[in-house]
Design an enzyme around this catalytic site. Structure first.
Site, PDB file in Angstrom:
ATOM      1  N   HIS A   8       1.466  -4.045   9.373  1.00 58.52           N
ATOM      2  CA  HIS A   8       2.835  -3.759   8.945  1.00 58.52           C
ATOM      3  C   HIS A   8       3.672  -3.237  10.097  1.00 58.52           C
ATOM      4  CE1 HIS A   8       2.784  -4.430   4.652  1.00 58.52           C
ATOM      5  NE2 HIS A   8       1.629  -3.795   4.566  1.00 58.52           N
ATOM      6  N   HIS A  57       0.832  -1.200   0.000  1.00 59.29           N
ATOM      7  CA  HIS A  57       0.000   0.000   0.000  1.00 59.29           C
ATOM      8  C   HIS A  57       0.872   1.257   0.000  1.00 59.29           C
ATOM      9  CE1 HIS A  57      -3.346  -2.650   0.948  1.00 59.29           C
ATOM     10  NE2 HIS A  57      -4.185  -1.629   0.872  1.00 59.29           N
TER      11      HIS A  57
END
Length: 157
Positions: free
Chosen positions: A126, A77
């Site tokens: 993440h 992303h």
């Protein structure tokens, strides 16, 4: 944060990229359309290749607030949104004259990229280093595309 994260998903980025490429083709800006396609596709391909190569597991410190299925490093992303939104910004500023307008476009792109990356950490999918590397790699890809097009396609300047 789930909504912010979706702004960096491949489906949203692909939709925005294709719509903009369509506009550029209608406007007879073929080189800009190619540049945007290379910026998006190359960023996405590099991100996936790095994920396969590193195969870093996702953090398991907190429960993931969104489903994920691939490796953690780099944040796709963060990387693909940086590559795409920065490339979109460089295309957009080619239509503008005012330095203030150009600065505004880049500030919006950077704010969007940062928000997407922070959302990935917030959602627990993440590590901060995944996002930081994604931002850097996506930015480098976008800049490399810009330099290459400027160097080899005189009509791009």
């Amino acid at each position: 944060m789930v909504n912010y994260t979706s702004l960096g998903g491949v489906a949203v980025l692909l939709l925005i990229t294709l719509a903009t490429i369509g506009f550029l083709l209608v406007a007879r800006r073929r080189v800009d359309a190619l540049y945007l396609a290379v910026g998006f596709a190359g960023g996405w391909l590099c991100s996936n290749a790095l994920k396969i190569w590193t195969a870093r597991p996702r953090p398991d410190v907190v429960t993931h607030l969104v489903p994920v299925g691939d490796a953690s490093f780099p944040s796709g992303h963060a990387m693909v949104s940086a590559a795409t939104y920065l490339t979109l910004a460089t295309v957009a500023v080619r239509f503008l004259r005012s330095p203030a307008q150009k600065a505004y476009v880049f500030l919006v792109a950077v704010a969007l990229i940062c928000t997407i990356g922070i959302s990935r950490i917030y959602l627990g999918v993440h590590f901060p280093t995944d996002v930081l590397f994604g931002w850097c790699a996506g930015s480098v890809w976008s800049f490399a595309c810009w330099l290459t097009f400027r160097r080899f396609l005189p009509q791009f300047v």
